[in-house]
Scaffold this active site. Sequence first.
Site, PDB file in Angstrom:
ATOM      1  CG  LEU A 189       9.858 -16.223  -3.699  1.00 25.19           C
ATOM      2  CD1 LEU A 189       9.692 -16.234  -2.186  1.00 25.19           C
ATOM      3  CD2 LEU A 189      10.099 -14.782  -4.181  1.00 25.19           C
ATOM      4  CG  ASP A 191      -2.099   0.850   1.129  1.00 23.66           C
ATOM      5  OD1 ASP A 191      -2.312   1.410   0.044  1.00 23.66           O
ATOM      6  OD2 ASP A 191      -2.833   0.980   2.122  1.00 23.66           O
ATOM      7  CG  HIS A 216       0.058   2.233  -9.203  1.00 23.50           C
ATOM      8  ND1 HIS A 216      -0.161   1.836  -7.898  1.00 23.50           N
ATOM      9  CD2 HIS A 216      -1.064   2.916  -9.569  1.00 23.50           C
ATOM     10  CE1 HIS A 216      -1.353   2.264  -7.505  1.00 23.50           C
ATOM     11  NE2 HIS A 216      -1.913   2.917  -8.493  1.00 23.50           N
TER      12      HIS A 216
HETATM   13  C1  FPP Z   1      -1.473   0.192  -3.645  1.00 23.26           C
HETATM   14  O1  FPP Z   1      -1.237   1.555  -3.670  1.00 23.26           O
HETATM   15  C2  FPP Z   1      -1.186  -0.488  -4.906  1.00 23.26           C
HETATM   16  C3  FPP Z   1      -2.109  -0.978  -5.790  1.00 23.26           C
HETATM   17  C4  FPP Z   1      -3.547  -0.897  -5.555  1.00 23.26           C
HETATM   18  C5  FPP Z   1      -1.803  -1.632  -7.059  1.00 23.26           C
HETATM   19  C6  FPP Z   1      -0.371  -1.751  -7.471  1.00 23.26           C
HETATM   20  C7  FPP Z   1      -0.259  -2.700  -8.566  1.00 23.26           C
HETATM   21  C8  FPP Z   1       0.885  -3.014  -9.162  1.00 23.26           C
HETATM   22  C9  FPP Z   1       2.174  -2.365  -8.809  1.00 23.26           C
HETATM   23  C10 FPP Z   1       0.799  -4.050 -10.253  1.00 23.26           C
HETATM   24  C11 FPP Z   1       1.770  -5.120 -10.074  1.00 23.26           C
HETATM   25  C12 FPP Z   1       1.462  -6.309 -10.877  1.00 23.26           C
HETATM   26  C13 FPP Z   1       2.392  -7.042 -11.517  1.00 23.26           C
HETATM   27  C14 FPP Z   1       2.027  -8.328 -12.103  1.00 23.26           C
HETATM   28  C15 FPP Z   1       3.767  -6.579 -11.667  1.00 23.26           C
HETATM   29  P1  FPP Z   1      -2.428   2.591  -3.551  1.00 23.26           P
HETATM   30  O2  FPP Z   1      -2.806   3.035  -4.922  1.00 23.26           O
HETATM   31  O3  FPP Z   1      -3.553   1.995  -2.787  1.00 23.26           O
HETATM   32  O4  FPP Z   1      -1.738   3.746  -2.772  1.00 23.26           O
HETATM   33  P2  FPP Z   1      -2.453   4.864  -1.855  1.00 23.26           P
HETATM   34  O5  FPP Z   1      -3.124   4.117  -0.730  1.00 23.26           O
HETATM   35  O6  FPP Z   1      -1.323   5.699  -1.399  1.00 23.26           O
HETATM   36  O7  FPP Z   1      -3.437   5.587  -2.728  1.00 23.26           O
END
Ligand code: FPP
Length: 248
Positions: free
Chosen positions: A138, A27, A44
Amino acid sequence: MLKRNKQKTIKDIDLTNIPRHIAFIMDGNGRWAKKRNMPRTFGHHEGTKTIRKIALEANKLGVQAMTIYAFSTENFARPESEVNFIFKLPKEFFQLYLQELIDNNVQVCMIGHLELAPEATQNIIKSAMEQTKMNTGLKLCFAFIYGGRDEIIHATKNLVQDCIDGKQDIQSINESLFESYLMTDGLPAIELMVRTSGEQRLSNFLLWQLAYAEFIFTDAYWPDFDEQELYECIWLYQNRDRRFGGLK
Ligand code: FPP
């Protein structure tokens, strides 16, 4: 709540007592980006670098499996542009890092409803799983379009159907049989769950599997989570008193 002090090194942890399976709620990508006046998508993007870094380190430490919450069933409620961006990240991630994961004997797997992703995303993930299926290091498991309650309902429907079809007997239903219907079948029990960014809730993640896991909440945003923080989490895990309801 774990505050970032980064005092732990690999020397502080007991390499004979490494959690077999660590689950991560990654998160804070959006807030990490906002702090830098950048779009949420940049967070992200940075977050994928942390996935690589932590997976390689966990693999080195002998962690058997790492499950990472990449997209929840609830994340469809986000703006379409962000959802589309996240669905494109697997392509970038595997283009950049699949060879390195293969070289390090990492096996890619996933839980969730991949069939709801765009076809190109499905193909990229399926190909990564196929190319790594013989690897014995892993297990890097992406929870992608995943929801814990949905998983339990799904498992229940399949088990009930097997009972109706005479393949299972109601009297034989026990925890271990039920677990074999979950998407995590074949993965070791989760012993440690880490959530970054200071939030302290489960957000529908692995509701059955986390029953006896140790929880660590750290205030670091996921793009800032690093090897030292991983050592710190493992050190804390090793210093917890795990009783599983019994006495010591
Ligand atoms: C949380 O941060 C993150 C996510 C909801 C998604 C992140 C997804 C990826 C990095 C994709 C990875 C997938 C692969 C297969 C590589 P948030 O957006 O909830 O952050 P915030 O709480 O600060 O808004």
